[in-house]
Design a protein around this motif. Structure first.
Motif, mmCIF file in Angstrom:
data_model
loop_
_atom_site.group_PDB
_atom_site.id
_atom_site.type_symbol
_atom_site.label_atom_id
_atom_site.label_comp_id
_atom_site.label_asym_id
_atom_site.label_seq_id
_atom_site.Cartn_x
_atom_site.Cartn_y
_atom_site.Cartn_z
ATOM 1 N N ALA A 1 0.866 -1.176 0.000
ATOM 2 C CA ALA A 1 0.000 0.000 0.000
ATOM 3 C C ALA A 1 0.902 1.224 0.000
ATOM 4 C CB ALA A 1 -0.879 -0.013 1.242
ATOM 5 N N ARG A 2 0.586 2.190 -0.857
ATOM 6 C CA ARG A 2 1.365 3.426 -0.837
ATOM 7 C C ARG A 2 1.023 4.199 0.422
ATOM 8 N NH1 ARG A 2 -0.528 5.307 -6.351
ATOM 9 N NH2 ARG A 2 0.272 3.624 -7.644
ATOM 10 N N LEU A 3 2.025 4.804 1.015
ATOM 11 C CA LEU A 3 1.811 5.567 2.253
ATOM 12 C C LEU A 3 2.165 7.022 2.014
ATOM 13 C CD1 LEU A 3 3.228 3.042 4.887
ATOM 14 C CD2 LEU A 3 0.848 3.475 4.301
ATOM 15 N N LEU A 4 1.679 7.873 2.898
ATOM 16 C CA LEU A 4 1.905 9.310 2.758
ATOM 17 C C LEU A 4 3.332 9.697 3.107
ATOM 18 C CD1 LEU A 4 -1.419 10.308 4.500
ATOM 19 C CD2 LEU A 4 -0.889 10.665 2.079
ATOM 20 N N GLY A 5 3.975 8.876 3.931
ATOM 21 C CA GLY A 5 5.353 9.164 4.324
ATOM 22 C C GLY A 5 5.452 9.977 5.602
ATOM 23 N N GLY B 1 -8.021 10.373 -3.759
ATOM 24 C CA GLY B 1 -9.082 10.862 -4.629
ATOM 25 C C GLY B 1 -9.384 9.921 -5.777
ATOM 26 N N GLY B 2 -8.908 8.671 -5.659
ATOM 27 C CA GLY B 2 -9.138 7.691 -6.720
ATOM 28 C C GLY B 2 -10.346 6.801 -6.419
ATOM 29 N N ASP B 3 -10.538 5.799 -7.261
ATOM 30 C CA ASP B 3 -11.673 4.887 -7.069
ATOM 31 C C ASP B 3 -11.604 4.168 -5.725
ATOM 32 O OD1 ASP B 3 -13.037 5.402 -9.394
ATOM 33 O OD2 ASP B 3 -11.983 3.869 -10.546
ATOM 34 N N SER B 4 -10.388 3.798 -5.302
ATOM 35 C CA SER B 4 -10.270 3.100 -4.006
ATOM 36 C C SER B 4 -10.753 3.994 -2.879
ATOM 37 C CB SER B 4 -8.820 2.711 -3.719
ATOM 38 O OG SER B 4 -8.386 1.770 -4.632
ATOM 39 N N ALA B 5 -10.358 5.264 -2.905
ATOM 40 C CA ALA B 5 -10.761 6.191 -1.838
ATOM 41 C C ALA B 5 -12.285 6.334 -1.808
ATOM 42 C CB ALA B 5 -10.090 7.539 -2.034
ATOM 43 N N GLY C 1 -3.488 4.197 -3.325
ATOM 44 C CA GLY C 1 -3.026 3.229 -4.313
ATOM 45 C C GLY C 1 -2.067 2.189 -3.747
ATOM 46 N N HIS C 2 -1.813 1.194 -4.560
ATOM 47 C CA HIS C 2 -0.895 0.106 -4.192
ATOM 48 C C HIS C 2 0.170 -0.032 -5.272
ATOM 49 C CE1 HIS C 2 -4.181 -0.954 -1.518
ATOM 50 N NE2 HIS C 2 -3.341 -1.737 -0.870
#
Ligand code: NAP
Length: 315
Positions: A115-119, A152-156, A240-241
């Protein structure tokens, strides 16, 4: 190089360890290279309540320890190792870690997706303690709470809508003033009265690592720079991933997002190479679906080994 292994499994999340269990029970003596993030994404979660057979739930790391021990009980060999190179086009195939090289008649890829993270510093510290990357897994813990979804994508959009089943209010925080999500998903989210919107906002801070739980989140307007604190107890990061396929690029057929393309079960574009779990699944991404495809990969590998010429097949 030592004698070829029947099956080398790369990755040790639910997919890899289920593939190990099934191939061990088929007397294939599998070798699992468990990688740096041993145990996969479940090691970052707390209570797992949706893995069948655990009526009262089980902690993610405990579930992985059970799967690991079960694979070992039937003869699965598990080693730690950072894989630096694979050659899937030769026969036998070659899998190289920083310490050793292995020859393999078949390879099962179960390297997952990250999973992408904000950091943000607090993000990892509070993962599983209010911060989550999986609404399906953790939404249930936020009944009656106010929470936020970042992305802000479909997953969100999908996660925000799903989370309104539990939360009293879900605030979507997105860095731009337009959403990336498809129109239909946006419309669904926008028509949900429990969803609030903070567009053109970035997340600056998540509190409170000292308490070991989420108590609030500080966001900043990308237009005015103004900061505000949101009183949320949960933050779902849905940005996103990234499938962990860098090692296989140029050897295996990948889709446009880098996921391994599988067909007819767990088969990939190369004979003797199988893929299971999130590295080939950007839709379901559940521990149970990963385990299911791990089982498929092991059975496919067994059939493959039965079908190859004798001088390549027997140990
Ligand atoms: P995605 O489409 O790549 O969207 C990621 C979102 O996160 C974007 O809005 C992006 O902002 C934001 N983002 C990325 N990095 C960020 C950062 N560092 N800080 C803040 N925000 C960040 O990913 P996804 O939503 O997971 O979807 C992946 C694929 O699966 C897509 O093809 C999607 O259509 C598909 N999908 C489909 C469904 C469905 O149809 N039911 C459901 C889920 C996913 P920007 O927009 O500013 O770049």
């Amino acid at each position: 190089m030592p004698a070829p292994k029947n099956v080398v499994i790369i990755g040790s999340g639910p997919a890899g360890l289920t593939a190990a269990l099934y191939s061990a029970r088929a007397n294939l003596n599998p070798l699992v290279v468990e990688g740096i993030e041993a145990g996969g994404q479940l090691m970052l979660t707390t209570m797992v309540e949706n893995f069948p057979g655990h009526r009262d739930g089980i902690m993610g790391p405990d579930l992985m320890a059970e799967m690991r021990a079960q694979a070992q009980k039937f003869g699965g060999e598990i080693i730690q190792g950072n894989i630096t190179k694979v050659d899937l086009c030769s026969q036998p195939m070659a899998v190289q870690t920083s310490e050793a090289s292995y020859a393999a008649r078949s390879v099962i890829i179960a390297t997952g997706a990250s999973a992408r993270l904000l950091g943000l510093p607090a993000e990892r510290g509070l993962m599983g303690h209010g911060v989550s990357t999986c609404a399906t897994c953790d939404g249930y813990f936020f009944r009656g709470h106010e929470i936020a979804v970042v992305g802000g994508g479909d997953s969100a959009m999908e996660e925000a809508v799903f989370l309104t089943r539990f939360a009293t209010k879900v605030t979507v925080v997105h860095r731009r003033d337009t959403l990336r999500a498809s129109k239909i998903m946006q419309d669904k989210a926008r028509s949900n009265p429990k969803i609030a919107w903070l567009l053109s906002h970035e997340v600056d801070e998540i509190h409170d690592t000292g308490k070991g739980e989420v108590t609030s989140m500080v966001v900043r307007s990308t237009k005015t720079g103004e900061r505000q604190a949101l009183p949320v107890t949960g933050v779902f990061v849905a940005i996103g991933h990234t499938p962990n396929t860098a090692l296989f690029r140029g050897q295996l057929e990948l889709d446009q997002n880098g996921y391994i393309i599988t067909h007819d079960g767990a088969k990939t574009s190369l004979p003797g190479v199988f893929a299971c779990g999130d590295v080939q699944d950007h839709i379901y991404r559940q521990a149970i679906t990963a385990a299911g495809t791990g089982c498929m990969a092991a059975i496919d590998a067994e059939h493959y080994l039965d079908s190859i010429p004798e001088h390549l097949a027997s140990v």
